[in-house]
Design a protein around this motif. Structure first.
Motif, PDB file in Angstrom:
ATOM      1  N   TRP A 100       0.824  -1.197   0.000  1.00 37.73           N
ATOM      2  CA  TRP A 100       0.000   0.000   0.000  1.00 37.73           C
ATOM      3  C   TRP A 100       0.867   1.260   0.000  1.00 37.73           C
ATOM      4  N   THR A 101       1.914   1.259   0.831  1.00 36.97           N
ATOM      5  CA  THR A 101       2.793   2.430   0.917  1.00 36.97           C
ATOM      6  C   THR A 101       3.522   2.676  -0.400  1.00 36.97           C
ATOM      7  N   ALA A 102       4.008   1.613  -1.022  1.00 37.62           N
ATOM      8  CA  ALA A 102       4.715   1.762  -2.295  1.00 37.62           C
ATOM      9  C   ALA A 102       3.801   2.326  -3.370  1.00 37.62           C
ATOM     10  N   THR A 103       2.583   1.843  -3.440  1.00 37.11           N
ATOM     11  CA  THR A 103       1.647   2.359  -4.434  1.00 37.11           C
ATOM     12  C   THR A 103       1.275   3.802  -4.144  1.00 37.11           C
ATOM     13  N   TYR A 104       1.041   4.120  -2.893  1.00 39.11           N
ATOM     14  CA  TYR A 104       0.704   5.497  -2.518  1.00 39.11           C
ATOM     15  C   TYR A 104       1.821   6.462  -2.904  1.00 39.11           C
ATOM     16  N   LEU A 105       3.059   6.106  -2.572  1.00 32.21           N
ATOM     17  CA  LEU A 105       4.181   6.990  -2.891  1.00 32.21           C
ATOM     18  C   LEU A 105       4.400   7.112  -4.393  1.00 32.21           C
ATOM     19  N   THR A 106       4.228   6.010  -5.121  1.00 33.53           N
ATOM     20  CA  THR A 106       4.381   6.056  -6.578  1.00 33.53           C
ATOM     21  C   THR A 106       3.350   6.987  -7.192  1.00 33.53           C
TER      22      THR A 106
END
Length: 73
Positions: free
Chosen positions: A58-64
Motif C-alpha cells: 500500500w505504501t509503495a503504491t501510494y508513494l508512486t
C-alpha cells in the motif's frame, strides 16, 4: 501549440482508473491487515509477514502515485 497543451497531463479517464485501482488496493490492504491481526491473535507468527507485505504494498503504491502526480504538468 494548442494541441501540445491538450496532450499534457492525465486524462479524466486515466485519473478515474487510478482512483479505482487505489481504492481496490486499499480494500485489499485493509483485508490483509485484518487477516494478519486474526493470525496474530491465534498465535501464528506468519501474521507479521502478512502485515508487513500489506503495509509495504500500500505504501509503495501510494508513494508512486503521489510522486507521479507531482511530476505531471
Amino acid at each position: 501549440m494548442n494541441e501540445l497543451v491538450n496532450r499534457m497531463g492525465w486524462t479524466l479517464e486515466q485519473r478515474a482508473r487510478i482512483k479505482q485501482i487505489f481504492l481496490l488496493l486499499t480494500i485489499a490492504a485493509v483485508f490483509g491487515i485484518g487477516v494478519s491481526i486474526a493470525l496474530l491473535v491465534m498465535g501464528d507468527s506468519g501474521g507479521w509477514l502478512l502485515l508487513g507485505i500489506a503495509i509495504a504494498c500500500w505504501t509503495a503504491t501510494y508513494l508512486t502515485l503521489k510522486y507521479t502526480r507531482k511530476s505531471q504538468p
